[in-house]
Design a protein around this motif. Structure first.
Motif, PDB file in Angstrom:
ATOM      1  N   GLN A 379       0.829  -1.200   0.000  1.00 41.17           N
ATOM      2  CA  GLN A 379       0.000   0.000   0.000  1.00 41.17           C
ATOM      3  C   GLN A 379       0.874   1.266   0.000  1.00 41.17           C
ATOM      4  OE1 GLN A 379      -3.497  -0.010  -0.212  1.00 41.17           O
ATOM      5  NE2 GLN A 379      -2.977  -2.133  -0.681  1.00 41.17           N
ATOM      6  N   ILE A 380       1.947   1.229   0.749  1.00 39.92           N
ATOM      7  CA  ILE A 380       2.859   2.382   0.792  1.00 39.92           C
ATOM      8  C   ILE A 380       3.544   2.562  -0.558  1.00 39.92           C
ATOM      9  CG2 ILE A 380       5.006   3.247   1.801  1.00 39.92           C
ATOM     10  CD1 ILE A 380       4.147   1.850   4.427  1.00 39.92           C
ATOM     11  N   VAL A 381       4.119   1.487  -1.063  1.00 39.75           N
ATOM     12  CA  VAL A 381       4.869   1.555  -2.323  1.00 39.75           C
ATOM     13  C   VAL A 381       3.971   1.966  -3.479  1.00 39.75           C
ATOM     14  CG1 VAL A 381       6.130   0.144  -4.008  1.00 39.75           C
ATOM     15  CG2 VAL A 381       6.635  -0.071  -1.563  1.00 39.75           C
ATOM     16  N   GLY A 382       2.707   1.510  -3.413  1.00 45.25           N
ATOM     17  CA  GLY A 382       1.787   1.793  -4.520  1.00 45.25           C
ATOM     18  C   GLY A 382       1.455   3.268  -4.686  1.00 45.25           C
ATOM     19  N   ARG A 383       1.789   4.093  -3.722  1.00 45.88           N
ATOM     20  CA  ARG A 383       1.487   5.520  -3.812  1.00 45.88           C
ATOM     21  C   ARG A 383       2.565   6.303  -4.570  1.00 45.88           C
ATOM     22  NH1 ARG A 383      -0.332   4.776   1.706  1.00 45.88           N
ATOM     23  NH2 ARG A 383       1.596   5.686   2.552  1.00 45.88           N
ATOM     24  N   TYR A 384       3.647   5.633  -4.956  1.00 48.24           N
ATOM     25  CA  TYR A 384       4.761   6.342  -5.584  1.00 48.24           C
ATOM     26  C   TYR A 384       5.001   5.852  -7.018  1.00 48.24           C
ATOM     27  CZ  TYR A 384       5.742   7.929  -0.840  1.00 48.24           C
ATOM     28  OH  TYR A 384       5.634   8.499   0.407  1.00 48.24           O
ATOM     29  N   ASP A 385       5.596   6.710  -7.801  1.00 47.73           N
ATOM     30  CA  ASP A 385       5.993   6.377  -9.171  1.00 47.73           C
ATOM     31  C   ASP A 385       7.356   5.699  -9.108  1.00 47.73           C
ATOM     32  OD1 ASP A 385       6.601   6.139 -11.805  1.00 47.73           O
ATOM     33  OD2 ASP A 385       6.626   8.298 -12.242  1.00 47.73           O
ATOM     34  N   LEU A 386       7.351   4.382  -9.220  1.00 44.80           N
ATOM     35  CA  LEU A 386       8.589   3.629  -9.094  1.00 44.80           C
ATOM     36  C   LEU A 386       9.408   3.611 -10.383  1.00 44.80           C
ATOM     37  CD1 LEU A 386       7.306   0.572  -7.005  1.00 44.80           C
ATOM     38  CD2 LEU A 386       8.220   2.753  -6.206  1.00 44.80           C
ATOM     39  N   GLU A 387       8.893   4.292 -11.403  1.00 43.73           N
ATOM     40  CA  GLU A 387       9.647   4.376 -12.653  1.00 43.73           C
ATOM     41  C   GLU A 387      10.753   5.414 -12.565  1.00 43.73           C
ATOM     42  OE1 GLU A 387       9.238   2.307 -15.197  1.00 43.73           O
ATOM     43  OE2 GLU A 387       7.727   1.271 -13.965  1.00 43.73           O
ATOM     44  N   THR A 388      10.709   6.255 -11.536  1.00 41.04           N
ATOM     45  CA  THR A 388      11.716   7.308 -11.405  1.00 41.04           C
ATOM     46  C   THR A 388      12.556   7.082 -10.157  1.00 41.04           C
ATOM     47  OG1 THR A 388      10.319   8.768 -10.063  1.00 41.04           O
ATOM     48  CG2 THR A 388      10.095   8.919 -12.473  1.00 41.04           C
ATOM     49  N   PRO A 389      13.847   7.479 -10.217  1.00 39.55           N
ATOM     50  CA  PRO A 389      14.694   7.344  -9.021  1.00 39.55           C
ATOM     51  C   PRO A 389      14.136   8.096  -7.823  1.00 39.55           C
ATOM     52  CG  PRO A 389      16.034   7.784 -10.961  1.00 39.55           C
ATOM     53  CD  PRO A 389      14.592   7.968 -11.383  1.00 39.55           C
ATOM     54  N   ALA A 390      13.559   9.283  -8.054  1.00 37.91           N
ATOM     55  CA  ALA A 390      13.004  10.069  -6.955  1.00 37.91           C
ATOM     56  C   ALA A 390      11.824   9.346  -6.306  1.00 37.91           C
ATOM     57  CB  ALA A 390      12.572  11.438  -7.445  1.00 37.91           C
ATOM     58  N   GLY A 391      10.993   8.710  -7.124  1.00 39.12           N
ATOM     59  CA  GLY A 391       9.843   7.976  -6.605  1.00 39.12           C
ATOM     60  C   GLY A 391      10.279   6.788  -5.772  1.00 39.12           C
ATOM     61  N   ARG A 392      11.293   6.052  -6.268  1.00 39.50           N
ATOM     62  CA  ARG A 392      11.786   4.898  -5.515  1.00 39.50           C
ATOM     63  C   ARG A 392      12.409   5.329  -4.190  1.00 39.50           C
ATOM     64  NH1 ARG A 392      13.216   3.340 -10.807  1.00 39.50           N
ATOM     65  NH2 ARG A 392      15.384   4.034 -10.553  1.00 39.50           N
ATOM     66  N   ALA A 393      13.137   6.453  -4.214  1.00 41.85           N
ATOM     67  CA  ALA A 393      13.771   6.947  -2.988  1.00 41.85           C
ATOM     68  C   ALA A 393      12.724   7.377  -1.968  1.00 41.85           C
ATOM     69  CB  ALA A 393      14.706   8.104  -3.318  1.00 41.85           C
ATOM     70  N   ALA A 394      11.675   8.060  -2.453  1.00 41.07           N
ATOM     71  CA  ALA A 394      10.621   8.518  -1.543  1.00 41.07           C
ATOM     72  C   ALA A 394       9.872   7.327  -0.941  1.00 41.07           C
ATOM     73  CB  ALA A 394       9.658   9.444  -2.282  1.00 41.07           C
ATOM     74  N   ALA A 395       9.610   6.299  -1.773  1.00 42.85           N
ATOM     75  CA  ALA A 395       8.927   5.101  -1.273  1.00 42.85           C
ATOM     76  C   ALA A 395       9.779   4.398  -0.221  1.00 42.85           C
ATOM     77  CB  ALA A 395       8.607   4.160  -2.425  1.00 42.85           C
ATOM     78  N   LEU A 396      11.094   4.342  -0.491  1.00 41.18           N
ATOM     79  CA  LEU A 396      11.998   3.711   0.477  1.00 41.18           C
ATOM     80  C   LEU A 396      12.002   4.479   1.792  1.00 41.18           C
ATOM     81  CD1 LEU A 396      14.140   1.652   1.270  1.00 41.18           C
ATOM     82  CD2 LEU A 396      15.859   3.130   0.192  1.00 41.18           C
ATOM     83  N   ASP A 397      12.003   5.804   1.730  1.00 39.02           N
ATOM     84  CA  ASP A 397      12.013   6.617   2.944  1.00 39.02           C
ATOM     85  C   ASP A 397      10.791   6.350   3.820  1.00 39.02           C
ATOM     86  OD1 ASP A 397      14.410   7.797   2.353  1.00 39.02           O
ATOM     87  OD2 ASP A 397      13.549   9.614   1.479  1.00 39.02           O
ATOM     88  N   GLU A 398       9.633   6.096   3.183  1.00 40.70           N
ATOM     89  CA  GLU A 398       8.422   5.836   3.965  1.00 40.70           C
ATOM     90  C   GLU A 398       8.333   4.387   4.421  1.00 40.70           C
ATOM     91  OE1 GLU A 398       3.524   6.190   3.761  1.00 40.70           O
ATOM     92  OE2 GLU A 398       4.754   7.062   2.158  1.00 40.70           O
TER      93      GLU A 398
END
Length: 635
Positions: A379-398
């Motif tokens: 559910q957390i990961v699904g809120r971010y755009d994992l196609e971009t490095p910034a999205g993956r980093a933000a998802a990891l932070d949460e």
């Protein structure tokens, strides 16, 4: 007003209701050895069971928080009742008619508030069930039939109907002797312009019971369009009904939850019915509130936190259901059980699923399940755009702090690797190190939660729980051989008086060097000595407890009365060793005292006093030698 309950009747109640049967209504008990049972203490939070029950002695004791006592004391504490209320409740359970001194029996005056309110709910439940068969309740029967519940199903769950009039139940309960104040306090009635009126009118009624099976509230479902109230209306908060502390269906499910170490948490009354009728008899539901800390405590006592325990949530797949699941995950680590989420196809709840696809589909629902931590991460990961490095980093932070909460290091590593896969980060070690770093920061800040106290974590086998430290009691040093031996002797005097009588009763209070043990010895003496326990151990222990001057000593008595012995064979030989050691140390202390006194006096001692002291030392030394040579035969 009625007087105190007759003492013989109190004894009859205490003897008639087995303590293990009563305690088992609130928590799961397992064999602890030595004829005792153990479970998770209901009076404080703990990760490993330190609460013990001795059925043969009718006592319980927690070696963690030091609470202890008999059946009456247990019920008084766990249900917040007075002594009289507790005896009356247990007497009703055992079918014993109580006698009251100084004025006879007057139920309306003598019964406590809780007992009166519980009785009102029981009568109301019977009233509602009878109303379900009447012509006005056809709309309710149609509602139940439309959801797949026949008359037998309604009867099994005690479903009833509240008449649409203003005060049908209120007048009925008045006729049973309940006052308007009691009706308002119970939540069954509410204030109207001309006096109390029924709180529930024209609705289907589900009785809500506590863990012991007593009805404490109701859930009411709207049936008519002209009903302006909420879809579901529950009993308001009362002295016996706290919505955060009750689980619908727990009275029906508790035995199977304990037996199979599994609980299924659903969202509504009809979902509980559907699950039970489909064979999932461990289903329960909250009552108008989210699943929280107090609900966890109830389940943990039944599951007993063993490594195979499972809790499965069946939230709807819609946004509200996902939100509820994430809220449940916030408290996930307070469980020692593995937690899962099961979402039905097409986002159907168990009741709708049973209607559409039958019982097999409901049973299948709780089998292919997703770990709750994995669902939360998705559910957390699904809120971010994992196609971009910034999205993956933000998802990891949460997401990383969520994984960092897992206290078992191997499980934390495994889940961190899974998180890397969800994020699409090829360098799994980077994610593992990031999670570990956050976990260390939390520990350094003192931010550990949940299983930090020794419970298991998600995604792996439970951590080895730290065994509770040996109960020391006040001012005791169990490293002292003298204290250990005195403790064993007192345990023998309380648990197996036949092995130490009559010798024990000749021992003085001063032969017990630890003040708390001396206090217990005094209680035994005031109860008539260990010899009184030869005929009836339970009455003897009650008398010892009654002689205790305060709760500290009383708790130590229950502790010693249920604690297992250190020896392998508890027989006359073992008992004789404890008797001899306690007496021998007392004799040696007296010899040291006399000799020390003579040494301090030196040449100033009077000849006759010196002769008397030397004679006493000689007699004591001979006695000590006899004890060492002949053992218990020299006592």
């Amino acid at each position: 007003m009625a007087g105190r309950i007759n003492d013989d009747d109190v004894k009859a109640v205490r003897d008639a209701v087995p303590i293990d049967a009563v305690v088992s209504e609130y928590l799961q008990l397992r064999n602890a050895g030595g004829g005792n049972l153990k479970g998770l203490c209901p009076f404080h939070d703990e990760k490993s069971p330190s609460f013990q029950v001795s059925p043969s002695k009718g006592l319980f004791h927690c070696f963690g928080c030091q609470e202890g006592g008999d059946t009456i004391a247990f019920v008084m504490k766990i249900d917040h009742l007075t002594f009289s209320e507790t005896v009356e409740r247990l007497a009703a359970k055992a079918g014993i008619t109580l006698r009251y001194e100084e004025g006879g029996y007057n139920p309306s005056h003598q019964r406590g508030e809780r007992i009166r309110l519980v009785e009102a709910h029981k009568i109301a439940a019977d009233f509602y069930r009878e109303q379900l068969d009447g012509p006005e309740a056809e709309i309710g029967r149609t509602f139940l039939a439309g959801r797949g519940f026949d008359q037998d199903a309604a009867a099994h769950f005690g479903v009833g109907y509240s008449p649409a009039g203003w005060d049908h139940l209120t007048r009925f309960l008045r006729g049973k002797g309940f006052s308007d104040k009691e009706l308002i306090s119970s939540g069954l009635s509410q204030d109207g312009r001309r006096g109390p009126i029924d709180r529930f009118r024209g609705r289907l009624m589900w009785p809500i019971s506590d863990t012991s099976g007593e009805i404490v509230g109701f859930g009411a479902r709207k049936l008519r369009d002209d009903d302006n109230g909420p879809k579901y209306l529950n009993t308001p908060e009362t002295s016996i009904y706290k919505k955060s502390q009750v689980l619908y269906g727990i009275d029906l499910a508790k035995k199977d939850i304990a037996k199979v170490s599994r609980a299924v948490v659903v969202e509504g009354y009809t979902d509980v019915m559907a699950c039970h009728l489909a064979g999932i008899t461990t289903a329960i539901a909250t009552c108008g509130t989210s699943f929280g800390n107090d609900h966890i405590k109830i389940l943990r006592r039944l599951l007993m936190d063993n490594g195979s325990a499972r809790v499965i949530f069946t939230f709807d797949g819609d946004a509200a259901g996902q939100k509820a699941a994430l809220r449940a995950f916030e408290d996930d680590q307070k469980f020692a059980a593995e937690t899962y989420i099961a979402i039905a196809p097409d986002n159907m709840d168990p009741c709708d699923l049973r209607l559409a696809k039958g019982d097999d589909a409901v049973r299948d629902l709780v089998e292919p399940r997703t770990p709750l931590f994995e669902f939360a991460l998705r559910q957390i990961v699904g809120r971010y755009d994992l196609e971009t490095p910034a999205g993956r980093a933000a998802a990891l932070d949460e997401a990383a702090p969520v994984v960092a909460q897992i206290k078992n290091s191997s499980s934390q590593h495994e889940v961190a690797v899974q998180l890397a896969g969800l994020l699409g980060i090829l360098d799994t070690q980077f994610v593992v190190k990031r999670v570990g770093q956050i976990a260390r920061w939390a520990r350094d800040r003192g931010g550990d939660r949940g299983p930090a106290q020794g419970g298991p974590s998600r995604g792996g086998p439970p951590q080895q729980a730290q065994a509770p430290s040996a109960p020391s009691g006040p001012a005791l040093n169990l490293r002292s051989p003298a204290h250990r031996t005195e403790r064993e002797l007192l345990k023998l005097a309380l648990q197996k008086p036949a092995l130490v009588s009559p010798a024990f009763d000749a021992y003085g209070i001063d032969e017990f060097t630890a003040p708390p043990y001396a206090a217990v010895r005094q209680c035994i003496a005031e109860a008539g000595g260990a010899e009184q326990g030869l005929a009836e151990t339970r009455d003897y222990l009650v008398n010892v407890l009654d002689a205790a001057p305060n709760d500290t000593v009383r708790n130590l008595v229950t502790e010693l009365a249920v604690e297992v012995f250190h020896g392998k064979s508890i027989d006359e030989t073992y008992a004789g060793m404890q008797l001899v050691q306690v007496r021998l140390r007392a004799v040696d202390r007296r010899i040291d005292d006399v000799q020390g006194s003579l040494a301090r006096l030196g040449s100033n001692v009077a000849p006759d006093h010196l002769a008397a002291a030397q004679n006493e030392v000689w007699v004591l030394q001979q006695y000590a030698q006899s004890l060492r040579s002949n053992g218990a035969a020299a006592l």
